[in-house]
Design a protein around this motif. Structure first.
Motif, PDB file in Angstrom:
ATOM      1  N   GLU A   1     -34.005  42.346 -91.941  1.00 19.38           N
ATOM      2  CA  GLU A   1     -33.269  41.482 -92.852  1.00 19.38           C
ATOM      3  C   GLU A   1     -32.897  40.169 -92.160  1.00 19.38           C
ATOM      4  O   GLU A   1     -32.502  40.167 -90.993  1.00 19.38           O
ATOM      5  N   PRO A   2     -33.039  39.036 -92.869  1.00 20.60           N
ATOM      6  CA  PRO A   2     -32.619  37.768 -92.290  1.00 20.60           C
ATOM      7  C   PRO A   2     -31.106  37.728 -92.136  1.00 20.60           C
ATOM      8  O   PRO A   2     -30.388  38.466 -92.826  1.00 20.60           O
ATOM      9  N   PRO A   3     -30.588  36.892 -91.239  1.00 20.01           N
ATOM     10  CA  PRO A   3     -29.133  36.796 -91.091  1.00 20.01           C
ATOM     11  C   PRO A   3     -28.491  36.237 -92.360  1.00 20.01           C
ATOM     12  O   PRO A   3     -29.118  35.474 -93.101  1.00 20.01           O
ATOM     13  N   ILE A   4     -27.270  36.630 -92.607  1.00 20.86           N
ATOM     14  CA  ILE A   4     -26.527  36.133 -93.755  1.00 20.86           C
ATOM     15  C   ILE A   4     -25.775  34.873 -93.320  1.00 20.86           C
ATOM     16  O   ILE A   4     -24.943  34.913 -92.419  1.00 20.86           O
ATOM     17  N   ARG A   5     -26.093  33.754 -93.965  1.00 19.62           N
ATOM     18  CA  ARG A   5     -25.454  32.483 -93.626  1.00 19.62           C
ATOM     19  C   ARG A   5     -24.277  32.210 -94.551  1.00 19.62           C
ATOM     20  O   ARG A   5     -24.318  32.516 -95.747  1.00 19.62           O
ATOM     21  N   ASP A   6     -23.230  31.630 -94.005  1.00 18.35           N
ATOM     22  CA  ASP A   6     -22.097  31.216 -94.820  1.00 18.35           C
ATOM     23  C   ASP A   6     -22.482  30.001 -95.644  1.00 18.35           C
ATOM     24  O   ASP A   6     -23.138  29.077 -95.145  1.00 18.35           O
ATOM     25  N   ALA A   7     -22.096  30.014 -96.911  1.00 14.62           N
ATOM     26  CA  ALA A   7     -22.473  28.939 -97.818  1.00 14.62           C
ATOM     27  C   ALA A   7     -21.387  28.761 -98.866  1.00 14.62           C
ATOM     28  O   ALA A   7     -20.455  29.574 -98.978  1.00 14.62           O
ATOM     29  N   GLU A   8     -21.508  27.707 -99.627  1.00 17.15           N
ATOM     30  CA  GLU A   8     -20.564  27.436-100.710  1.00 17.15           C
ATOM     31  C   GLU A   8     -21.286  26.705-101.831  1.00 17.15           C
ATOM     32  O   GLU A   8     -22.326  26.086-101.623  1.00 17.15           O
ATOM     33  N   ARG A   9     -20.721  26.798-102.998  1.00 21.82           N
ATOM     34  CA  ARG A   9     -21.119  25.968-104.133  1.00 21.82           C
ATOM     35  C   ARG A   9     -19.856  25.540-104.855  1.00 21.82           C
ATOM     36  O   ARG A   9     -18.834  26.221-104.796  1.00 21.82           O
ATOM     37  N   ILE A  10     -19.938  24.390-105.495  1.00 23.41           N
ATOM     38  CA  ILE A  10     -18.751  23.861-106.160  1.00 23.41           C
ATOM     39  C   ILE A  10     -19.027  23.713-107.653  1.00 23.41           C
ATOM     40  O   ILE A  10     -20.018  23.104-108.067  1.00 23.41           O
ATOM     41  N   ILE A  11     -18.183  24.349-108.434  1.00 24.88           N
ATOM     42  CA  ILE A  11     -18.271  24.312-109.884  1.00 24.88           C
ATOM     43  C   ILE A  11     -17.359  23.186-110.360  1.00 24.88           C
ATOM     44  O   ILE A  11     -16.133  23.318-110.323  1.00 24.88           O
ATOM     45  N   LEU A  12     -17.959  22.091-110.762  1.00 19.63           N
ATOM     46  CA  LEU A  12     -17.180  20.939-111.214  1.00 19.63           C
ATOM     47  C   LEU A  12     -17.020  21.036-112.727  1.00 19.63           C
ATOM     48  O   LEU A  12     -18.006  21.062-113.467  1.00 19.63           O
TER      49      LEU A  12
END
Length: 205
Positions: free
Chosen positions: A5-16
């Motif tokens: 399994e690939p590493p899990i990267r921290d991410a974000e998305r913004i709901i405007l």
């Protein structure tokens, strides 16, 4: 296999979110055909946390409740996640919320990409209001072009697009919250789709 399994990267998305007479709208764009993750899907602005996001100070202290929810079983600092949300919004859309003030965002949703995918992310979805934007909400000229067809969409209309499954879930939750509490609602809890292991879990933060 689990070890492949690939590493899990921290991410974000913004709901405007912005208010309209007939209801609320969200800003979405389409990823490129060559994108490594969800190509050509319609998504909220966002991306992975960068190293620089850990070093930039915020304009205000993070409210305690927000810091606690963002820090739940997370190796990534709340400051870095919030910085990434503000940065990605500006980079991908050209829209700015001004100084990185955590009081301008709410933590609305968290989801980890299931196993078996070529790329995996631990994504936090922040909610912000168009009222707090600096400048014209239709001016996308400063965006980097990573998202095309940037458009404000009614919540029901957005669900008819070619969007990831988790985005369907988020839009449904958002529609219910706006219908019950209005445009300016503040989330009382954060839904977490936890797929960090082969066993999927769902709970509220």
């Amino acid at each position: 296999c689990r070890f492949c399994e690939p590493p899990i990267r921290d991410a974000e998305r913004i709901i405007l979110l912005r208010a309209r007479t007939k209801g609320a709208q969200v800003l979405m764009g389409q990823g490129g055909a060559s994108a490594a993750f969800m190509p050509q899907k319609c998504v909220f602005p966002g991306g992975a946390v960068d190293a620089a996001d850990h070093d930039s100070p915020l304009a205000h202290a993070i409210p305690d409740a927000l810091a606690a929810r963002l820090g739940h079983e997370s190796a990534c600092s709340p400051e870095a996640l919030i910085n990434a949300a503000f940065r990605e919004l500006y980079e991908e859309t050209g829209l700015s919320l001004g100084p990185h003030d955590p009081r301008q965002v709410d933590f609305f949703f968290r989801a980890v990409t299931p196993t078996g995918r070529p790329r995996r992310f631990d994504a936090r979805f922040f909610l912000a209001r168009a009222d707090d934007l600096r400048g014209f909400a239709q001016d996308f000229t400063k965006g980097d072009g990573e998202l095309s067809h940037l458009t404000w969409l009614d919540l029901a209309e957005a669900q008819n697009l070619d969007i990831p499954f988790i985005t369907h879930v988020i839009l449904a939750e958002l529609s219910q919250a706006v219908a019950r509490h209005g445009y300016g609602f503040r989330p009382e809890a954060v839904a977490f789709f936890d797929n960090r292991t082969d066993i999927s879990r769902f709970y509220w933060l």
